[in-house]
Design a protein around this motif. Structure first.
Motif, PDB file in Angstrom:
ATOM      1  N   SER A   1       6.800  -4.183   6.544  1.00 21.44           N
ATOM      2  CA  SER A   1       8.013  -3.397   6.364  1.00 21.44           C
ATOM      3  C   SER A   1       7.572  -2.058   5.782  1.00 21.44           C
ATOM      4  O   SER A   1       6.486  -1.947   5.202  1.00 21.44           O
ATOM      5  CB  SER A   1       8.999  -4.102   5.431  1.00 21.44           C
ATOM      6  N   ARG A   2       8.415  -1.062   5.970  1.00 23.64           N
ATOM      7  CA  ARG A   2       8.041   0.261   5.476  1.00 23.64           C
ATOM      8  C   ARG A   2       9.257   0.950   4.884  1.00 23.64           C
ATOM      9  O   ARG A   2      10.319   0.987   5.506  1.00 23.64           O
ATOM     10  CB  ARG A   2       7.481   1.106   6.618  1.00 23.64           C
ATOM     11  N   THR A   3       9.078   1.460   3.685  1.00 26.57           N
ATOM     12  CA  THR A   3      10.081   2.282   3.015  1.00 26.57           C
ATOM     13  C   THR A   3       9.376   3.547   2.558  1.00 26.57           C
ATOM     14  O   THR A   3       8.549   3.502   1.649  1.00 26.57           O
ATOM     15  CB  THR A   3      10.695   1.549   1.797  1.00 26.57           C
ATOM     16  N   GLY A   4       9.661   4.654   3.250  1.00 27.97           N
ATOM     17  CA  GLY A   4       8.967   5.910   2.932  1.00 27.97           C
ATOM     18  C   GLY A   4       7.475   5.753   3.105  1.00 27.97           C
ATOM     19  O   GLY A   4       6.996   5.361   4.168  1.00 27.97           O
ATOM     20  N   ALA A   5       6.716   6.026   2.040  1.00 29.29           N
ATOM     21  CA  ALA A   5       5.256   5.939   2.102  1.00 29.29           C
ATOM     22  C   ALA A   5       4.730   4.551   1.749  1.00 29.29           C
ATOM     23  O   ALA A   5       3.527   4.324   1.776  1.00 29.29           O
ATOM     24  CB  ALA A   5       4.631   6.961   1.164  1.00 29.29           C
ATOM     25  N   VAL A   6       5.613   3.608   1.444  1.00 27.17           N
ATOM     26  CA  VAL A   6       5.178   2.278   1.014  1.00 27.17           C
ATOM     27  C   VAL A   6       5.217   1.309   2.190  1.00 27.17           C
ATOM     28  O   VAL A   6       6.255   1.092   2.812  1.00 27.17           O
ATOM     29  CB  VAL A   6       6.047   1.753  -0.154  1.00 27.17           C
ATOM     30  N   LEU A   7       4.046   0.736   2.480  1.00 30.70           N
ATOM     31  CA  LEU A   7       3.901  -0.278   3.525  1.00 30.70           C
ATOM     32  C   LEU A   7       3.676  -1.618   2.842  1.00 30.70           C
ATOM     33  O   LEU A   7       2.816  -1.743   1.976  1.00 30.70           O
ATOM     34  CB  LEU A   7       2.701   0.073   4.411  1.00 30.70           C
TER      35      LEU A   7
ATOM     36  N   LEU B   1       0.842  -1.194   0.000  1.00 28.30           N
ATOM     37  CA  LEU B   1       0.000   0.000   0.000  1.00 28.30           C
ATOM     38  C   LEU B   1       0.875   1.241   0.000  1.00 28.30           C
ATOM     39  O   LEU B   1       1.934   1.259   0.646  1.00 28.30           O
ATOM     40  CB  LEU B   1      -0.883   0.046   1.247  1.00 28.30           C
ATOM     41  N   GLU B   2       0.421   2.267  -0.691  1.00 30.07           N
ATOM     42  CA  GLU B   2       1.101   3.554  -0.610  1.00 30.07           C
ATOM     43  C   GLU B   2       0.290   4.436   0.329  1.00 30.07           C
ATOM     44  O   GLU B   2      -0.895   4.695   0.094  1.00 30.07           O
ATOM     45  CB  GLU B   2       1.227   4.199  -1.982  1.00 30.07           C
ATOM     46  N   LEU B   3       0.941   4.891   1.392  1.00 29.53           N
ATOM     47  CA  LEU B   3       0.276   5.709   2.402  1.00 29.53           C
ATOM     48  C   LEU B   3       0.213   7.156   1.946  1.00 29.53           C
ATOM     49  O   LEU B   3       1.137   7.654   1.306  1.00 29.53           O
ATOM     50  CB  LEU B   3       1.033   5.610   3.727  1.00 29.53           C
TER      51      LEU B   3
END
Length: 193
Positions: free
Chosen positions: A175-181, A121-123
């Motif tokens: 896991s989270r990288t920037g806005a991507v969960l 998902l993109e937050l």
């Protein structure tokens, strides 16, 4: 289990010791409310002898299973400096936790994620929340609450009390990288007991 040290970095996903320890002072005959869970973790966090009984390990988190109110799942958890849970949720359980010693930091998302059917998902902007929870401070949360909890101290252990109802049916790890969960793993009770 020879030691109460967790190999899994989450407050909830820990094996059960053979006998729970009683914490708090309330007696419940029905399912507890989130307010009652908050009362339980606060009163348990003030039990100095219980907090002192938790063995602290310099490298890994430690825990003691507690008797939670109304059939809830409850834990006393020790956090060495620099440890954390990683991003996760508690599925259909609501809960509460309080810092009993030291300080913890919680990062959470102010958005409800879909329960199933997704991997990434993109937050959107504005969904991140952070709060520091010093000794005696805590928070309650609803179902599907997504967060990570950290002991950011470089030198001091932290100790906290957690309670969940109903007992955790699953935990999703992200896991989270920037806005991507990204959904990485789903654990069920048989995975941690």
């Amino acid at each position: 289990m020879s030691s109460p040290r967790s190999a899994v970095p989450t407050a909830a996903a820990v094996p059960s010791p053979s006998a729970p320890v009683t914490g708090g002072s309330a007696t419940f005959s029905t399912a507890p409310t989130v307010a009652e869970l908050m009362d339980f973790v606060r009163s348990t966090a003030r039990d100095e002898s219980l907090i002192a009984s938790l063995p602290l390990d310099p490298e890994g988190r430690t825990w003691i299973r507690l008797d939670g109110p109304g059939g809830s799942e409850a834990w006393l958890i020790g956090w060495p400096p620099g440890t954390g849970t990683g991003w996760h949720d508690h599925a259909d359980s609501f809960g509460a936790f309080t810092t009993a010693a030291g300080a913890l930091k919680e990062h959470s998302l102010a958005v409800r994620l879909p329960t199933d059917g997704w991997k990434t998902l993109e937050l959107t902007d504005g969904v991140d929340r952070s709060r520091k929870l010093a000794t005696g401070q805590g928070r309650a949360f609803g179902q599907n609450h997504v967060h990570e909890v950290l002991n950011e101290s470089e030198v001091a252990h932290a100790v906290s009390v957690h309670a969940y109802y109903p007992p955790l049916p699953r935990i999703r790890r992200f896991s989270r990288t920037g806005a991507v969960l990204r959904l990485e793993q789903t654990e069920r009770p048989e995975d941690w007991q």
